[in-house]
Design an enzyme around this catalytic site. Structure first.
Site, PDB file in Angstrom:
ATOM      1  N   CYS A 132       1.567 -24.065 -12.791  1.00 46.10           N
ATOM      2  CA  CYS A 132       0.735 -24.405 -13.705  1.00 46.10           C
ATOM      3  C   CYS A 132      -0.067 -24.053 -13.580  1.00 46.10           C
ATOM      4  CB  CYS A 132       1.156 -25.681 -14.345  1.00 46.10           C
ATOM      5  SG  CYS A 132       2.560 -25.827 -14.672  1.00 46.10           S
ATOM      6  N   GLY A 176      39.539  -9.942 -28.786  1.00 45.43           N
ATOM      7  CA  GLY A 176      39.426 -10.507 -29.874  1.00 45.43           C
ATOM      8  C   GLY A 176      38.948 -10.874 -30.835  1.00 45.43           C
ATOM      9  N   GLY A 231       9.270 -23.641 -16.705  1.00 47.53           N
ATOM     10  CA  GLY A 231       7.806 -25.027 -17.028  1.00 47.53           C
ATOM     11  C   GLY A 231       7.009 -24.119 -16.590  1.00 47.53           C
ATOM     12  N   HIS A 284      -2.377 -25.153 -19.301  1.00 46.29           N
ATOM     13  CA  HIS A 284      -2.990 -26.236 -20.406  1.00 46.29           C
ATOM     14  C   HIS A 284      -3.637 -27.255 -19.564  1.00 46.29           C
ATOM     15  CE1 HIS A 284      -1.302 -28.760 -16.727  1.00 46.29           C
ATOM     16  NE2 HIS A 284      -0.196 -28.273 -16.285  1.00 46.29           N
ATOM     17  N   ASN A 342      -4.248 -24.977 -14.970  1.00 50.10           N
ATOM     18  CA  ASN A 342      -4.701 -25.982 -15.170  1.00 50.10           C
ATOM     19  C   ASN A 342      -6.412 -25.411 -15.835  1.00 50.10           C
ATOM     20  OD1 ASN A 342      -3.835 -28.448 -12.514  1.00 50.10           O
ATOM     21  ND2 ASN A 342      -2.888 -27.703 -14.208  1.00 50.10           N
ATOM     22  N   TYR A 381       6.542 -36.210 -10.661  1.00 56.51           N
ATOM     23  CA  TYR A 381       5.480 -36.519 -12.038  1.00 56.51           C
ATOM     24  C   TYR A 381       5.735 -36.592 -12.941  1.00 56.51           C
ATOM     25  CZ  TYR A 381       5.360 -31.668 -12.561  1.00 56.51           C
ATOM     26  OH  TYR A 381       5.806 -30.912 -12.897  1.00 56.51           O
TER      27      TYR A 381
END
Length: 411
Positions: free
Chosen positions: A358, A230, A336, A340, A360, A322
């Site tokens: 990450c 529907g 995430g 950076h 760095n 952190y």
């Protein structure tokens, strides 16, 4: 006197003869069959008007063929009026024998249709009907996004690895119907396919990275489409964009370097420090600190971004927790992972992995990459530990092509 009488008798005889022979031709009060009553002069137009659908008592899909056709004549006017009294625009064929609406009709609305036609003798006929369009139990809208969740900008420029995300705000019961309604057109042509991650998200990518300069148009014509249980499409969506220069970055854990290529040429080499490796168990959750190997794409970027370990299950007050404001952050995964700036790890960049996952970079390299990167740019992470990047993490390009094809609802 006798001559005048003879002339009168001749005239009377002539008139009598004329009336006897041709009286039915000049009489307006008699009938040729001798019966009483006036002669009928009413004639019916030969033009015959037909409506599609013929049965207008049942609810009509607003995308069903609504049409007016005439035989043995031409249309002189067609008027389709919505519940607010507004006339719906229409399209008439050049020979004026067929008409259809020039715009989509609405859900759950009653329309009045009136058509008039004329035949070759100039005689007119009129036909009208009323019909109601169906009222869906539920509707869904589709959003055409990047893997970062942002709307694809019409006329925008994106990287060679951009993946189109069709996100539905309701669960789709009929994936095949939804996929049939969504087309992707590229110039030059490329082979591509949809891949369903779940009942709300379908991703589209080509077999290989786009060539720079490729134009891409995505057309999701879901309005009026039954999508199962529907559920109907709420409205169509369409977007077109262009592929910019080829930006491919290779992050190699063997060298601890990120090598950036533009159109196949090295434009920058940046020392990096990636995930330190290992895991940490917090409650019932085991967290990995590897930078997972795989092919990522740039999702979005922010300067600064608040990085909070609690968002993925690592309490801020724990040993490795952190919460910091980080500059020049370019995101490449849904969970995430960023390239950076982190000045405090410059000593480790190029030789030691110390991050939570990450990549760095020095402040100057992070700023340069931030300004260089565009959504859809490719970042390949090689020779790291941990499990390979999964498709839900923005690992679309790591899915083998045959597996990707099998993820289509039309295979």
């Amino acid at each position: 006197m006798i001559a005048r009488l003879r002339r009168s008798l001749v005239v009377s005889c002539v008139l009598a003869t004329m009336l006897a022979v041709g009286g039915c031709t000049i009489s307006s009060g008699g009938r040729t069959d001798g019966s009483a009553g006036p002669v009928s002069t009413t004639r019916t137009s030969a033009a015959a008007i037909g409506f599609t659908p013929a049965d207008t008592t049942a609810p009509v899909n607003p995308l069903s063929p609504i049409r007016v056709d005439v035989t043995q004549g031409t249309l002189t006017s067609v008027t389709l009026t919505n519940p607010d009294g507004k006339v719906v625009t229409g399209i008439t064929t050049p020979d004026r024998t067929s008409w259809k609406p020039g715009e989509p009709l609405g859900y759950g609305k009653t329309y009045h249709l009136v058509a008039e036609a004329v035949d070759a003798q100039g005689l007119t006929t009129t036909k009208d009907t009323t019909f109601t369009t169906l009222a869906p139990n539920n509707q869904t809208r589709v959003y055409l996004n990047t893997t970062g969740g942002q709307s694809i900008s019409d006329g925008g420029t994106y990287g060679v690895g951009l993946v189109v995300v069709a996100h539905f705000d309701e669960e789709i019961g009929d994936r095949a119907a939804a996929e049939k309604a969504m087309t992707v057109t590229t110039t030059p042509p490329v082979q591509g396919s949809w891949y369903w991650l779940d009942d709300q998200n379908a991703h589209w990518r080509p077999q290989q990275y786009y060539a720079p300069g490729t134009t891409v148009s995505v057309d999701a014509k879901i309005y009026g489409t039954q999508l199962g249980k529907g559920l109907y499409g709420q409205q169509d969506e369409k977007v077109s964009f262009r592929i910019g220069d080829s930006h491919v970055s290779i992050a190699d854990d063997n060298t601890k370097m990120v090598t950036v290529y533009e159109n196949g040429r090295v434009v920058r080499e940046m020392p990096t420090s990636m995930g330190r490796g290992g895991t940490e168990t917090i409650g019932n959750t085991t967290l990995s600190f590897w930078t997972q190997p795989g092919t990522y794409t740039v999702m979005d970027k922010s300067n600064p971004v608040i990085m909070d370990s609690s968002t993925y299950g690592l309490p801020i007050n724990s040993r490795l927790g952190y919460k910091e404001s980080i500059n020049w952050a370019t995101r490449i995964s849904t969970d995430g992972i960023y390239l950076h700036e982190l000045a405090s790890t410059v000593w480790a960049q190029g030789n030691t992995n110390v991050s939570h996952g990450c990549l760095n970079l020095s402040p100057s390299n992070a700023q340069w990459f931030f300004n260089f990167a565009q959504p859809g740019d490719v970042v390949e992470v090689r020779n790291t530990g941990g499990a390979p990047l999964e498709v839900w993490q923005n690992g679309d390009w790591g899915v083998p092509w045959n597996t990707w094809l099998a993820g289509s609802a039309l295979r």
